[in-house]
Write a protein that holds these residues in place. Structure first.
Motif, PDB file in Angstrom:
ATOM      1  N   ARG A 181      -7.807  38.695 -28.756  1.00 53.64           N
ATOM      2  CA  ARG A 181      -6.738  37.564 -29.819  1.00 53.64           C
ATOM      3  C   ARG A 181      -6.832  36.321 -29.112  1.00 53.64           C
ATOM      4  N   PRO A 182      -6.500  35.320 -29.890  1.00 56.14           N
ATOM      5  CA  PRO A 182      -6.524  34.032 -29.239  1.00 56.14           C
ATOM      6  C   PRO A 182      -5.454  33.514 -28.051  1.00 56.14           C
ATOM      7  N   PRO A 183      -5.870  32.961 -27.110  1.00 57.50           N
ATOM      8  CA  PRO A 183      -4.846  32.986 -26.059  1.00 57.50           C
ATOM      9  C   PRO A 183      -3.487  32.250 -26.733  1.00 57.50           C
ATOM     10  N   TYR A 184      -2.306  32.571 -25.960  1.00 56.28           N
ATOM     11  CA  TYR A 184      -1.096  31.808 -26.508  1.00 56.28           C
ATOM     12  C   TYR A 184      -0.863  30.478 -25.905  1.00 56.28           C
ATOM     13  N   LEU A 185      -0.584  29.592 -26.750  1.00 51.23           N
ATOM     14  CA  LEU A 185      -0.292  28.149 -26.078  1.00 51.23           C
ATOM     15  C   LEU A 185       0.707  28.210 -24.591  1.00 51.23           C
ATOM     16  N   LYS A 186       0.613  27.101 -24.072  1.00 52.99           N
ATOM     17  CA  LYS A 186       1.522  26.856 -23.046  1.00 52.99           C
ATOM     18  C   LYS A 186       3.005  26.630 -23.894  1.00 52.99           C
ATOM     19  N   GLU A 238       2.341  35.295 -17.518  1.00 49.36           N
ATOM     20  CA  GLU A 238       1.809  34.148 -18.312  1.00 49.36           C
ATOM     21  C   GLU A 238       0.362  34.108 -18.186  1.00 49.36           C
ATOM     22  N   ARG A 239      -0.272  34.670 -17.003  1.00 51.79           N
ATOM     23  CA  ARG A 239      -1.808  34.727 -16.962  1.00 51.79           C
ATOM     24  C   ARG A 239      -2.416  35.636 -18.107  1.00 51.79           C
ATOM     25  N   ASP A 240      -1.613  36.676 -18.183  1.00 52.78           N
ATOM     26  CA  ASP A 240      -2.073  37.584 -19.438  1.00 52.78           C
ATOM     27  C   ASP A 240      -2.075  37.209 -20.419  1.00 52.78           C
ATOM     28  N   LEU A 241      -1.006  36.269 -21.116  1.00 47.31           N
ATOM     29  CA  LEU A 241      -1.182  35.572 -22.243  1.00 47.31           C
ATOM     30  C   LEU A 241      -2.045  34.524 -22.416  1.00 47.31           C
ATOM     31  N   GLU A 242      -2.527  34.121 -21.398  1.00 47.06           N
ATOM     32  CA  GLU A 242      -3.621  32.883 -21.419  1.00 47.06           C
ATOM     33  C   GLU A 242      -5.081  33.465 -21.423  1.00 47.06           C
ATOM     34  N   LYS A 243      -5.199  34.756 -21.347  1.00 46.74           N
ATOM     35  CA  LYS A 243      -6.391  35.542 -21.594  1.00 46.74           C
ATOM     36  C   LYS A 243      -6.615  36.030 -22.986  1.00 46.74           C
ATOM     37  N   GLU A 244      -8.027  36.333 -23.529  1.00 50.42           N
ATOM     38  CA  GLU A 244      -8.094  36.712 -24.527  1.00 50.42           C
ATOM     39  C   GLU A 244      -7.798  38.224 -25.014  1.00 50.42           C
ATOM     40  N   ARG A 245      -7.921  38.907 -23.910  1.00 52.08           N
ATOM     41  CA  ARG A 245      -7.567  40.565 -24.081  1.00 52.08           C
ATOM     42  C   ARG A 245      -6.391  40.709 -24.125  1.00 52.08           C
ATOM     43  N   PRO A 246      -5.735  41.585 -24.893  1.00 47.37           N
ATOM     44  CA  PRO A 246      -4.197  42.076 -24.994  1.00 47.37           C
ATOM     45  C   PRO A 246      -3.789  42.235 -23.711  1.00 47.37           C
ATOM     46  N   GLU A 282       6.386  30.623 -29.838  1.00 41.99           N
ATOM     47  CA  GLU A 282       5.928  29.323 -29.858  1.00 41.99           C
ATOM     48  C   GLU A 282       4.635  29.072 -30.400  1.00 41.99           C
ATOM     49  N   SER A 283       3.749  30.165 -30.105  1.00 40.12           N
ATOM     50  CA  SER A 283       2.449  30.206 -30.676  1.00 40.12           C
ATOM     51  C   SER A 283       2.157  30.574 -32.180  1.00 40.12           C
TER      52      SER A 283
END
Length: 654
Positions: free
Chosen positions: A247-252, A279-287, A313-314
């Protein structure tokens, strides 16, 4: 064909993050500077070994030094960070070389150093695996509260019994050692600072004590490692679909920054780390599939809230699944308060809402007008549809069945999942320890929090009366736990005759939802002094004024459950007291549970309790008999390390 070549001199460095971050050519380039630093600086003296052909060095010193530098003793060297010994020959794969070496001794003199044809495909990947291994060893090597007679596993020497802390004068300072006893009177002294080589033995039967200096342990470890690798392949097949989901990484998130600034408490170091992990998990493309393990009141909900806000926010929705209406209501009120200045719509869905209210919430949810939904398992009903669900938070994860959790995961393969638990169920904990699920531990108590004083006693009316009077005298309130609905009213009558001036209320699962919420509100508003309740309070309100817990018959509770319930008190800087009463006769298992509960008075012990619970319950139903046998041979901690390593290697090959 022999690919070995002679080497005149070689540098070997300790397995430390500092060295693992550096490329091999860095060590070649800076060799002279390192050798110079070794003359005066303790760090370089302790963490490097420089060997040359014809150097006189005690053979036993080399073996001990490699052990202290973090190298693992194995049957045959196949990867970086390992060493083996046969007769006067030592093979080692230094982390600063891309090949292994053989050191041949003649007496106490190095006769020859040669390279070995053991090479690695990807040095970077191998070092990443070692870094992860160091982190997992840190989790497993928590030796706080170690008692004489406890079983310990040494990575290179096997299972022994902890005897005591031994002190020795070493030059100007006193050096501390863990003294471990092995079979036939063998003894091992492990210096403080080398805890990464040690872990507690957790198994499902009495372990076989090893003998020092034999190859039995090395062979056992090799066999279990091979089995763990086979099992890792099976487990990865099960998790493969989720592994390849993206899935697309979540925005800051600017809103998450606002939450940080308006958080009324100071984050503990563990809480900060858990927030960064998420935060690191949400920045990845893997769930994400992460477990946050921390005691009741240690700040897990704040970690979850910041994650939910970032997801919203994303452009996604977030849901929090709670085991009880009371807990869902508590989170809903808390979230509304924390998010009141942000453009985020919070909704609640439980059976306490009227049919009309539920219908309205479901409609808004489908249209995307609700950003964060808090609810009970009502969320899992067929009529509930999300417009764009991104994150599922499962609070008190151990309360939900596998089917319930998997149902929501199936809604979208790319769904991010964050589970919160003080005492995770054995299966969850096991998968987290094995590396299939990420785990963040919050073990640091908030500032000013005091450990709960725990008393394990035979049932006594006098003690009950005194405990309630003492709490009410200082303006506090009491939970009285009686876990049988059929005669809970007669227990209330008994307490009223014992303390006529005290106001009592009753809470249990068969009360209508509205009645239950009313009782809890009365208790919260201090219109009730003592709440006589079943284990429904396990996931109750956060009430800082309730600082005494009385459990009428603690043998009816499981260990994790008893620990979780004790966590309902002591939520402020006031000293809390827990009384666990038992009938005159106790089974050996009940004794063991109560002993473990008493020993876990220290704040942040939920993780240890979950491990102990796993030990007491056994692992047959979790892993199958074959894996339980392997765990008994090396202990759960070491087995999980092996499995985690095997999974990591297989993942990197894919």
């Amino acid at each position: 064909m022999d690919l070995s070549r002679e080497i005149d001199r070689v540098l070997i460095v300790s397995i430390l993050p500092y060295f693992l971050e550096r490329e091999n050519f860095w060590f070649e380039k800076n060799l002279n500077k390192i050798l110079e630093a070794r003359k005066t600086q303790i760090f370089w003296q302790e963490n490097t070994l420089f060997l040359e052909k014809n150097l006189k060095i005690p053979f036993s010193f080399l073996l001990r030094k490699l052990d202290e530098m973090g190298y693992e003793k194995v049957w045959q060297v196949l990867q970086i960070g390992e060493f083996s010994q046969r007769g006067g020959i030592v093979d080692v794969f230094p982390i600063n070389l891309n090949f292994a070496i053989r050191i041949e001794f003649l007496g106490n003199k190095i006769e020859n150093i040669v390279s070995l044809p053991v090479e690695i495909e990807d040095e970077k990947k191998e070092k990443e695996i070692l870094k992860k291994k160091l982190k997992s060893q840190k989790i497993f090597s928590d030796l706080k509260g170690l008692k004489p007679g406890d079983y310990l596993v040494h990575l290179d020497h096997g299972i022994g019994k902890f005897k005591c802390i031994a002190l020795f004068q070493d030059r100007e300072k006193i050096q501390k050692y863990y003294l471990i006893e092995y079979a036939q009177g063998d003894r091992l002294y492990v210096p403080f600072g080398l805890e990464r080589k040690l872990s507690r033995y957790i198994g499902f039967s009495e372990p076989k004590i090893s003998r020092l200096g034999t190859l039995t342990w090395i062979k056992t470890k090799r066999k279990v490692k091979e089995e763990a690798e086979k099992f890792a392949k099976e487990l990865l097949k099960i998790y493969a679909k989720r592994e390849i989901a993206a899935r697309p990484p979540y925005l800051k998130s600017e809103m998450a920054k606002y939450l940080k600034e308006t958080f009324p408490f100071e984050e503990t170091p563990d809480q900060e780390k858990a927030i960064k992990d998420v935060e690191r998990d949400l920045e990845k493309e893997r769930p994400m599939d992460r477990l946050i393990c921390g005691d009741v009141g240690f700040g897990k909900t704040e970690v979850a809230l910041r994650a939910m806000v970032r997801v919203v926010e994303s452009g996604y929705q977030a849901a929090m699944l709670c085991p009880t209406t009371i807990l869902a209501n508590q989170h809903y009120q808390n979230f509304k308060k924390r998010l009141k200045n942000l453009p985020i719509e919070v909704g609640i869905l439980t059976r306490i809402q009227t049919k009309r209210e539920q219908k309205e919430t479901i409609k808004k949810l489908k249209e995307g007008k609700i950003d964060i939904l808090v609810g009970t398992h009502r969320i899992l009903s067929k009529d509930v549809e999300f417009k764009k669900l991104g994150l599922l938070v499962i609070d008190d994860e151990h309360k939900f069945g596998v089917k319930q959790k998997e149902k929501l995961k199936k809604l979208r393969l790319e769904l991010d999942v964050l589970s919160l638990s003080a005492t995770p169920i054995p299966r969850t904990l096991y998968l987290s320890l094995s590396g299939l699920r990420e785990i963040s531990l919050i073990q640091t108590p908030p500032a000013g929090r005091l450990p709960i004083k725990t008393f394990i006693l035979p049932f006594s009316e006098r003690v009950i009366k005194e405990a309630i009077e003492r709490e009410l005298k200082r303006g506090g309130q009491v939970y009285y736990l009686h876990n049988r609905i059929e005669n809970i009213n007669s227990v209330k009558n008994f307490l009223e005759s014992l303390l006529p001036k005290v106001k009592f209320g009753i809470a249990h699962g068969r009360l209508k939802e509205k009645e239950l919420v009313k009782v809890m509100e009365d208790f919260q508003e201090k219109r009730i002094d003592v709440l006589v309740a079943t284990t429904i309070i396990e996931a109750g309100l956060d009430l800082p004024n309730v600082n005494t817990l009385i459990v009428a018959d603690s043998t009816r509770l499981g260990l994790s459950q008893a620990y979780q319930i004790r966590g309902r008190i002591g939520r402020s800087n006031v000293q809390a007291f827990a009384y666990f009463f038992y009938p005159q006769r106790l089974t050996p298992l009940a004794k063991e549970r109560l002993r473990a509960l008493k020993e876990a008075e220290e704040l942040g012990s939920g993780y240890k309790i979950a491990l102990k619970d796993l030990e007491l319950r056994g692992a047959g139903n979790i892993l199958g008999k074959e894996q339980s046998g392997n765990i008994n041979k090396v202990g759960l901690n070491l087995y999980c390390q092996m499995l985690s390593e095997a999974i990591e290697k297989l993942k990197r090959k894919c």
